[in-house]
Design a protein around this motif. Sequence first.
Motif, PDB file in Angstrom:
ATOM      1  N   LEU A  59       0.835  -1.203   0.000  1.00  0.00           N
ATOM      2  CA  LEU A  59       0.000   0.000   0.000  1.00  0.00           C
ATOM      3  C   LEU A  59       0.865   1.245   0.000  1.00  0.00           C
ATOM      4  CD1 LEU A  59      -2.726   1.518   0.427  1.00  0.00           C
ATOM      5  CD2 LEU A  59      -2.420   1.148   2.888  1.00  0.00           C
ATOM      6  N   TYR A  60       0.678   2.095  -1.022  1.00  0.00           N
ATOM      7  CA  TYR A  60       1.322   3.405  -1.074  1.00  0.00           C
ATOM      8  C   TYR A  60       0.262   4.427  -0.675  1.00  0.00           C
ATOM      9  CZ  TYR A  60       5.478   1.769  -3.668  1.00  0.00           C
ATOM     10  OH  TYR A  60       6.648   1.152  -4.038  1.00  0.00           O
ATOM     11  N   SER A  61       0.447   5.085   0.463  1.00  0.00           N
ATOM     12  CA  SER A  61      -0.617   5.929   1.001  1.00  0.00           C
ATOM     13  C   SER A  61      -0.124   7.307   1.419  1.00  0.00           C
ATOM     14  CB  SER A  61      -1.259   5.234   2.214  1.00  0.00           C
ATOM     15  OG  SER A  61      -2.251   6.064   2.786  1.00  0.00           O
ATOM     16  N   ALA A  62      -0.914   8.326   1.035  1.00  0.00           N
ATOM     17  CA  ALA A  62      -0.660   9.689   1.498  1.00  0.00           C
ATOM     18  C   ALA A  62      -1.425   9.992   2.782  1.00  0.00           C
ATOM     19  CB  ALA A  62      -1.033  10.696   0.415  1.00  0.00           C
ATOM     20  N   LYS A  98      -1.424  -9.585   4.662  1.00  0.00           N
ATOM     21  CA  LYS A  98      -0.545  -8.637   5.354  1.00  0.00           C
ATOM     22  C   LYS A  98      -0.389  -7.370   4.514  1.00  0.00           C
ATOM     23  CE  LYS A  98       4.278  -8.052   6.761  1.00  0.00           C
ATOM     24  NZ  LYS A  98       5.632  -8.660   6.701  1.00  0.00           N
ATOM     25  N   ILE A  99      -0.466  -6.224   5.168  1.00  0.00           N
ATOM     26  CA  ILE A  99      -0.303  -4.943   4.469  1.00  0.00           C
ATOM     27  C   ILE A  99       1.095  -4.394   4.726  1.00  0.00           C
ATOM     28  CG2 ILE A  99      -1.108  -2.565   4.249  1.00  0.00           C
ATOM     29  CD1 ILE A  99      -3.868  -3.471   5.042  1.00  0.00           C
ATOM     30  N   ASN A 100       1.842  -4.205   3.643  1.00  0.00           N
ATOM     31  CA  ASN A 100       3.138  -3.533   3.711  1.00  0.00           C
ATOM     32  C   ASN A 100       2.921  -2.091   3.270  1.00  0.00           C
ATOM     33  OD1 ASN A 100       4.417  -6.124   4.178  1.00  0.00           O
ATOM     34  ND2 ASN A 100       4.198  -6.506   1.979  1.00  0.00           N
ATOM     35  N   ARG A 101       3.206  -1.139   4.158  1.00  0.00           N
ATOM     36  CA  ARG A 101       2.852   0.257   3.874  1.00  0.00           C
ATOM     37  C   ARG A 101       4.058   1.122   3.552  1.00  0.00           C
ATOM     38  NH1 ARG A 101      -0.088   2.425   8.857  1.00  0.00           N
ATOM     39  NH2 ARG A 101       0.758   0.589   9.844  1.00  0.00           N
ATOM     40  N   ILE A 102       3.877   1.961   2.556  1.00  0.00           N
ATOM     41  CA  ILE A 102       4.776   3.082   2.295  1.00  0.00           C
ATOM     42  C   ILE A 102       3.929   4.332   2.467  1.00  0.00           C
ATOM     43  CG2 ILE A 102       6.166   4.303   0.585  1.00  0.00           C
ATOM     44  CD1 ILE A 102       7.471   1.752   1.494  1.00  0.00           C
ATOM     45  N   GLU A 103       4.215   5.140   3.475  1.00  0.00           N
ATOM     46  CA  GLU A 103       3.447   6.357   3.730  1.00  0.00           C
ATOM     47  C   GLU A 103       4.337   7.574   3.493  1.00  0.00           C
ATOM     48  OE1 GLU A 103       1.770   6.114   7.633  1.00  0.00           O
ATOM     49  OE2 GLU A 103       0.237   4.675   7.039  1.00  0.00           O
ATOM     50  N   ALA A 104       3.851   8.493   2.688  1.00  0.00           N
ATOM     51  CA  ALA A 104       4.599   9.712   2.378  1.00  0.00           C
ATOM     52  C   ALA A 104       3.619  10.727   1.822  1.00  0.00           C
ATOM     53  CB  ALA A 104       5.697   9.426   1.359  1.00  0.00           C
ATOM     54  N   ASP A 105       4.066  11.980   1.658  1.00  0.00           N
ATOM     55  CA  ASP A 105       3.160  12.952   1.057  1.00  0.00           C
ATOM     56  C   ASP A 105       3.018  12.636  -0.431  1.00  0.00           C
ATOM     57  OD1 ASP A 105       5.197  14.224  -0.500  1.00  0.00           O
ATOM     58  OD2 ASP A 105       5.695  15.551   1.153  1.00  0.00           O
ATOM     59  N   ASP A 134       0.594  -2.017  -4.973  1.00  0.00           N
ATOM     60  CA  ASP A 134      -0.669  -2.678  -5.318  1.00  0.00           C
ATOM     61  C   ASP A 134      -1.840  -1.713  -5.260  1.00  0.00           C
ATOM     62  OD1 ASP A 134       0.196  -5.446  -5.660  1.00  0.00           O
ATOM     63  OD2 ASP A 134       0.672  -5.382  -3.530  1.00  0.00           O
ATOM     64  N   VAL A 135      -1.859  -0.866  -4.227  1.00  0.00           N
ATOM     65  CA  VAL A 135      -2.930   0.111  -4.038  1.00  0.00           C
ATOM     66  C   VAL A 135      -2.303   1.471  -3.771  1.00  0.00           C
ATOM     67  CG1 VAL A 135      -4.847   0.847  -2.555  1.00  0.00           C
ATOM     68  CG2 VAL A 135      -4.606  -1.567  -3.160  1.00  0.00           C
ATOM     69  N   ILE A 136      -2.867   2.506  -4.387  1.00  0.00           N
ATOM     70  CA  ILE A 136      -2.415   3.886  -4.167  1.00  0.00           C
ATOM     71  C   ILE A 136      -3.570   4.660  -3.571  1.00  0.00           C
ATOM     72  CG2 ILE A 136      -1.500   5.979  -5.230  1.00  0.00           C
ATOM     73  CD1 ILE A 136      -0.601   4.145  -7.600  1.00  0.00           C
ATOM     74  N   VAL A 137      -3.329   5.314  -2.434  1.00  0.00           N
ATOM     75  CA  VAL A 137      -4.360   6.098  -1.749  1.00  0.00           C
ATOM     76  C   VAL A 137      -3.905   7.543  -1.638  1.00  0.00           C
ATOM     77  CG1 VAL A 137      -5.580   6.455   0.429  1.00  0.00           C
ATOM     78  CG2 VAL A 137      -5.285   4.135  -0.460  1.00  0.00           C
ATOM     79  N   MET A 138      -4.772   8.484  -2.022  1.00  0.00           N
ATOM     80  CA  MET A 138      -4.490   9.916  -1.934  1.00  0.00           C
ATOM     81  C   MET A 138      -5.582  10.604  -1.117  1.00  0.00           C
ATOM     82  SD  MET A 138      -1.723  10.744  -3.662  1.00  0.00           S
ATOM     83  CE  MET A 138      -0.557   9.614  -4.432  1.00  0.00           C
ATOM     84  N   VAL A 139      -5.269  11.791  -0.587  1.00  0.00           N
ATOM     85  CA  VAL A 139      -6.222  12.473   0.290  1.00  0.00           C
ATOM     86  C   VAL A 139      -6.656  13.835  -0.245  1.00  0.00           C
ATOM     87  CG1 VAL A 139      -5.531  11.301   2.398  1.00  0.00           C
ATOM     88  CG2 VAL A 139      -4.295  13.336   1.703  1.00  0.00           C
ATOM     89  N   ASP A 140      -6.617  13.989  -1.549  1.00  0.00           N
ATOM     90  CA  ASP A 140      -7.022  15.260  -2.137  1.00  0.00           C
ATOM     91  C   ASP A 140      -7.485  15.001  -3.559  1.00  0.00           C
ATOM     92  OD1 ASP A 140      -6.910  18.371  -2.280  1.00  0.00           O
ATOM     93  OD2 ASP A 140      -5.743  17.699  -4.006  1.00  0.00           O
TER      94      ASP A 140
END
Length: 344
Positions: free
Chosen positions: A28-31, A51-58, A76-82
């Motif tokens: 998971l690549y998540s902002a 299992k979730i492997n996370r990369i968190e960054a702006d 696998d998944v990209i999450v954005m907050v804007d």
Amino acid sequence: MRFPIASLLAMITLAASAAQAQDKELNLYSARHYQTDEILYANFTKQTGIKINRIEADDNALFERLKNEGKNSPADVIVMVDAARIWRAEIEGFFQPVQSKILQARIPANLHGKDDGKGPEWFGFSTRARVIVYNKDKVNPADVATYESLANPVNKGKVCTRSGSHPYNLSLIGSMIERDGEKATEQWAKGMVANFARPPRGGDTDQIKGAASGECGVAIANSYYYVRLLRSTKPEDIAAMKNVGFIWPNAQTSGTHFNIAGGGVAKNAPHREAAVKFLEYLASDEAQGYFAEGNNEWPAVAKVQVKNPALAALGKFKMENVSVAAIGKNQIAAQRILDRVGYK
């Protein structure tokens, strides 16, 4: 060279087991940067064994990472907050279409990404509003009922915001450009700069506290920051929130600007099946309820009951009718306006 049947069966079983094990993880690549999401992820793993492997960054850091990784990206998944950042990820080609009856049925069509017939490229899972908070002793709420009114001379020396170039404000300005045009929006931005109580600094919580202390008369902030302070048990926060009022901007005209958190399956997702399962989980009643309880956001699924009393107490509001694509394409024009008027 011949292999015994038993050996071949063993090799096939081993390969199947390896493939199954591979499907038991998700990158998971998540902002999103909210500690409250920990429970959200833990529940998904508990339910699915994935299992979730996370990369968190702006968002900018994630964009650079995805560009550098290219076809070899493990995301696998990209999450954005804007909204504008989700749109940018879409036009950069970071997502792939997803056909899911669950997502199509539960997430409203206005919170779907581009669909060329193969399924939407992203889905919105929660919403938040860009609201106005004012000091009850210093400001007449009638003077700050709209975003546009904040630039009026009556509010000179009263306005506080975070940086104009922050994604939350760029999206707000992008929506104003779509509604009112660049010329009118630039005049508004000039008026905002003239009305600043202090140079833009800090985050949305700082703006609300500035209004509460009287350093600012009025501030712009995302709704979940406001609700977070309402729910705080700290004596200083309880006291501060007694000093401020809350407004749904443009309630009688264009509607309040709202933003989204959303995501999609990455273009080259190595664990696509797990990625779709994760998105479908985010649309479940459980996860949708947690967006409301954990981070004070509104669920995207309308039928999910909001059990967060502080969030529910804000009531319903009229949402503006501006598309994510329009907000995204206006980002460059919005930044140019900010640069010209000195809204830093």
